[in-house]
Design a protein around this motif. Structure first.
Motif, mmCIF file in Angstrom:
data_model
loop_
_atom_site.group_PDB
_atom_site.id
_atom_site.type_symbol
_atom_site.label_atom_id
_atom_site.label_comp_id
_atom_site.label_asym_id
_atom_site.label_seq_id
_atom_site.Cartn_x
_atom_site.Cartn_y
_atom_site.Cartn_z
ATOM 1 N N MET A 148 -44.057 -25.408 -3.056
ATOM 2 C CA MET A 148 -45.056 -26.242 -2.376
ATOM 3 C C MET A 148 -46.449 -25.618 -2.536
ATOM 4 N N THR A 149 -47.430 -26.465 -2.815
ATOM 5 C CA THR A 149 -48.795 -25.959 -2.951
ATOM 6 C C THR A 149 -49.483 -25.952 -1.590
ATOM 7 N N ALA A 150 -50.108 -24.844 -1.293
ATOM 8 C CA ALA A 150 -50.804 -24.744 -0.008
ATOM 9 C C ALA A 150 -52.215 -25.290 -0.160
ATOM 10 N N THR A 151 -52.519 -26.376 0.527
ATOM 11 C CA THR A 151 -53.835 -27.019 0.376
ATOM 12 C C THR A 151 -54.542 -27.220 1.713
ATOM 13 N N ARG A 152 -53.938 -26.681 2.787
ATOM 14 C CA ARG A 152 -54.545 -26.907 4.095
ATOM 15 C C ARG A 152 -55.390 -25.721 4.542
ATOM 16 N N ILE A 153 -56.477 -26.031 5.223
ATOM 17 C CA ILE A 153 -57.358 -24.998 5.762
ATOM 18 C C ILE A 153 -57.541 -25.254 7.256
ATOM 19 N N LEU A 154 -57.327 -24.218 8.045
ATOM 20 C CA LEU A 154 -57.657 -24.291 9.473
ATOM 21 C C LEU A 154 -59.027 -23.641 9.656
ATOM 22 N N VAL A 155 -59.945 -24.346 10.317
ATOM 23 C CA VAL A 155 -61.287 -23.801 10.545
ATOM 24 C C VAL A 155 -61.468 -23.505 12.027
ATOM 25 N N LEU A 156 -61.927 -22.308 12.335
ATOM 26 C CA LEU A 156 -62.194 -21.920 13.725
ATOM 27 C C LEU A 156 -63.673 -21.619 13.889
ATOM 28 N N ASN A 157 -64.289 -22.318 14.837
ATOM 29 C CA ASN A 157 -65.691 -22.104 15.157
ATOM 30 C C ASN A 157 -65.723 -21.603 16.600
ATOM 31 N N SER A 158 -65.680 -20.270 16.734
ATOM 32 C CA SER A 158 -65.611 -19.677 18.075
ATOM 33 C C SER A 158 -67.018 -19.432 18.604
ATOM 34 N N GLY A 159 -67.347 -20.079 19.707
ATOM 35 C CA GLY A 159 -68.649 -19.874 20.349
ATOM 36 C C GLY A 159 -68.505 -18.930 21.524
ATOM 37 N N SER A 160 -69.593 -18.766 22.284
ATOM 38 C CA SER A 160 -69.557 -17.801 23.372
ATOM 39 C C SER A 160 -68.524 -18.182 24.432
ATOM 40 N N SER A 161 -68.366 -19.480 24.702
ATOM 41 C CA SER A 161 -67.390 -19.876 25.719
ATOM 42 C C SER A 161 -66.514 -21.025 25.249
ATOM 43 N N SER A 162 -66.491 -21.247 23.947
ATOM 44 C CA SER A 162 -65.697 -22.367 23.433
ATOM 45 C C SER A 162 -65.116 -22.027 22.059
ATOM 46 N N VAL A 163 -64.090 -22.772 21.690
ATOM 47 C CA VAL A 163 -63.576 -22.712 20.312
ATOM 48 C C VAL A 163 -63.439 -24.144 19.830
ATOM 49 N N LYS A 164 -64.108 -24.462 18.715
ATOM 50 C CA LYS A 164 -63.890 -25.758 18.068
ATOM 51 C C LYS A 164 -63.009 -25.491 16.859
ATOM 52 N N TYR A 165 -62.088 -26.402 16.575
ATOM 53 C CA TYR A 165 -61.218 -26.174 15.414
ATOM 54 C C TYR A 165 -60.888 -27.472 14.707
ATOM 55 N N GLN A 166 -60.560 -27.346 13.440
ATOM 56 C CA GLN A 166 -60.129 -28.492 12.634
ATOM 57 C C GLN A 166 -59.112 -28.007 11.620
ATOM 58 N N LEU A 167 -58.101 -28.849 11.401
ATOM 59 C CA LEU A 167 -57.149 -28.591 10.317
ATOM 60 C C LEU A 167 -57.368 -29.677 9.273
ATOM 61 N N LEU A 168 -57.671 -29.241 8.042
ATOM 62 C CA LEU A 168 -57.976 -30.208 6.981
ATOM 63 C C LEU A 168 -57.051 -30.011 5.789
ATOM 64 N N ASP A 169 -56.731 -31.111 5.128
ATOM 65 C CA ASP A 169 -56.017 -30.998 3.860
ATOM 66 C C ASP A 169 -57.013 -31.224 2.736
ATOM 67 N N MET A 170 -57.246 -30.185 1.939
ATOM 68 C CA MET A 170 -58.313 -30.242 0.952
ATOM 69 C C MET A 170 -57.907 -31.043 -0.290
ATOM 70 N N ALA A 171 -56.581 -31.262 -0.463
ATOM 71 C CA ALA A 171 -56.135 -32.049 -1.622
ATOM 72 C C ALA A 171 -56.293 -33.537 -1.338
ATOM 73 N N THR A 172 -55.978 -33.938 -0.100
ATOM 74 C CA THR A 172 -56.033 -35.368 0.227
ATOM 75 C C THR A 172 -57.319 -35.729 0.977
ATOM 76 N N HIS A 173 -58.161 -34.731 1.247
ATOM 77 C CA HIS A 173 -59.397 -34.922 2.022
ATOM 78 C C HIS A 173 -59.116 -35.517 3.397
ATOM 79 N N GLU A 174 -57.969 -35.166 3.953
ATOM 80 C CA GLU A 174 -57.579 -35.703 5.249
ATOM 81 C C GLU A 174 -57.864 -34.680 6.348
ATOM 82 N N ARG A 175 -58.396 -35.178 7.473
ATOM 83 C CA ARG A 175 -58.504 -34.335 8.666
ATOM 84 C C ARG A 175 -57.223 -34.536 9.445
ATOM 85 N N LEU A 176 -56.429 -33.476 9.634
ATOM 86 C CA LEU A 176 -55.112 -33.633 10.246
ATOM 87 C C LEU A 176 -55.172 -33.483 11.755
#
Ligand SMILES: Nc1ncnc2c1ncn2[C@@H]1O[C@H](COP(=O)(O)OP(=O)(O)O)[C@@H](O)[C@H]1O
Ligand SMILES: CC(=O)OP(=O)(O)O
Ligand SMILES: [Mg+2]
Length: 407
Positions: free
Chosen positions: A1-29
């Motif tokens: 299986m090809t790994a094409t997903r990226i988890l992004v973490l944007n940690s702020g002073s009192s928050s964490v924003k995150y997104q899981l994206l599939d870079m092959a299908t351009h899908e936000r999961l």
């Protein structure tokens, strides 16, 4: 299986924003946010986008960033998108201060961790949270590449004339005191998108980008490269922000120490957390400030006017730095949503070729768009930022081929 997903973490002073994206299908999961970390009740909002699941919310105490990240991992696992997935190629992290060393996305190792840690004194609200995010992600998936994408990277093209403060050179160099700039991932993304909106190549256009979120910064971008930006050694300089003062006479600090008998730490907290809009009127949310202005509240009005006055000064300054401006782009929470801010920021600047069309400016939309009238020499644009997508793309570009290791 090809790994094409990226988890992004944007940690702020009192928050964490995150997104899981599939870079092959351009899908936000999946996307989500943990807020009020460390307070009595924190809030986690998780939205699984793959398969159209419903948003879920938890309201309970989440004591620290490590706890927040573990809660996020559990939410993802509940949707079959857990961190143990072989489809995950890497985890991309927003890191606010990269100093002079990091000009590119970087795979994290012990030396990188040590450098991010060394920079804590110049990003005390941000780098500790970013570090905890990286360390926790490493514990959860020690085999995966962790990639740091730095807020400062885009600004490393600034000429010395813009990056240096006019203070004794030996002292400045000994302590690495210079202007670094922040929100660079957003300024880079929005610059490219604005050029696209104008139908031009980034190399052909001169732009002023106004990232107005809770933190806020302006940048002057010539031909795709940053030539000046409003934040400096730390994310405190420049515009009036939600809780930060932006520019003050540095002598205010000695005055508060000598006459006000305040300690350096107290003044740090004052200028970073108790100033800006919240210090001026008790609210840092532009929606609430506009509501109060509509009810005739004087202190909200004055806070708004001070915010706009500073913004206008930076527009004028960067106009002069660039000589010719093709567009001004408004982005982030305030820039994308607050039509009165955009209108007031360019009011009276018709001589500079700047105006907004009242009707276009009041339309609400998630799309990049031009809100100036056709006759205006300079385009005024609203360009939604997407720091998470930009971080995912930079992360994937760096580790892309490694993703084939299981093929
Ligand atoms: N509809 C809106 N109208 C006016 N201001 C808004 C609106 N939505 C969000 N904002 C402003 O955007 C800010 C948050 O911006 P954001 O870019 O998400 O900040 P950060 O990433 O720094 O947390 C809020 O504090 C608020 O002032
Ligand atoms: C660098 C900075 O100010 O970031 P934020 O706006 O996320 O606080
Ligand atoms: Mg932000």
């Amino acid at each position: 299986m090809t790994a094409t997903r990226i988890l992004v973490l944007n940690s702020g002073s009192s928050s964490v924003k995150y997104q899981l994206l599939d870079m092959a299908t351009h899908e936000r999961l999946a996307v989500g946010l943990v807020e009020r970390i460390g307070e009595e009740t924190s809030r986690l909002k998780h939205t699984p986008l793959a398969g159209g699941g419903e948003a879920r919310e938890q309201n309970r105490r989440i004591a620290d960033h490590a706890g927040a990240l573990k809660a996020v991992a559990d939410e993802l696992a509940a949707d079959g998108l857990g961190l143990d997935s072989p489809e995950l190629a890497a985890i991309g992290h927003r890191v606010v201060h990269g100093g002079l060393k990091f000009t590119e996305p970087t795979i994290v190792d012990d030396a990188v961790l040590a450098e991010i840690e060394r920079l804590i004194p110049v990003a005390p609200l941000h780098n500790p949270a970013n570090l905890t995010g990286i360390r926790t992600a490493m514990e959860l998936r020690p085999d995966l590449p962790q990639v740091a994408v730095f807020d400062t990277a885009f600004h490393t093209t600034m000429p010395e004339s813009a990056a240096r403060y006019a203070i004794d050179v030996a002292t400045a160099d000994a302590h690495r005191v210079r202007r670094y700039g922040f929100h660079g991932t957003s300024h880079a993304y929005v610059s490219r998108k604005t050029a696209e909106l104008l139908g031009k190549d980034p190399s052909e256009v001169n732009l002023i980008v106004l990232h107005l979120g809770n933190g806020a910064s302006a940048s002057a971008v010539r031909g795709g490269e940053c030539v000046d930006t409003s934040m400096g050694l730390t994310p405190l300089e420049g515009l009036v922000m939600g809780t930060r003062s932006g520019d003050v006479d540095p002598a205010v600090i000695f005055h508060l120490m000598r006459v006000g008998k305040m300690s350096p730490d107290e003044i740090d907290i004052l200028l970073n957390q108790k100033s800006g809009l919240i210090g001026l009127c008790g609210d840092n949310d532009m929606r609430e400030i506009r509501r109060r202005i509509d009810e005739g509240d004087e202190s909200a009005r004055l806070a708004f006017d001070i915010y706009i006055h500073r913004l206008k000064k930076y527009i004028g300054a960067y106009y002069a730095v660039l000589g010719r401006v093709d567009a001004i782009a408004f982005t982030a929470g305030v820039g994308e949503n607050a039509a009165p801010v955009r209108e007031a920021a360019v009011a009276g600047l018709e001589e500079l070729g700047l105006a907004v069309d009242g009707e276009l400016n009041s339309v609400r939309s998630d799309e990049a768009r031009i809100v100036s009238p056709e006759y205006a020499r300079v385009a005024v644009a609203v360009v939604p930022t997407d720091e998470e997508l930009e971080i995912a793309q930079q992360t994937y570009a760096l580790v892309g081929d490694a993703g084939d290791r299981n093929a």
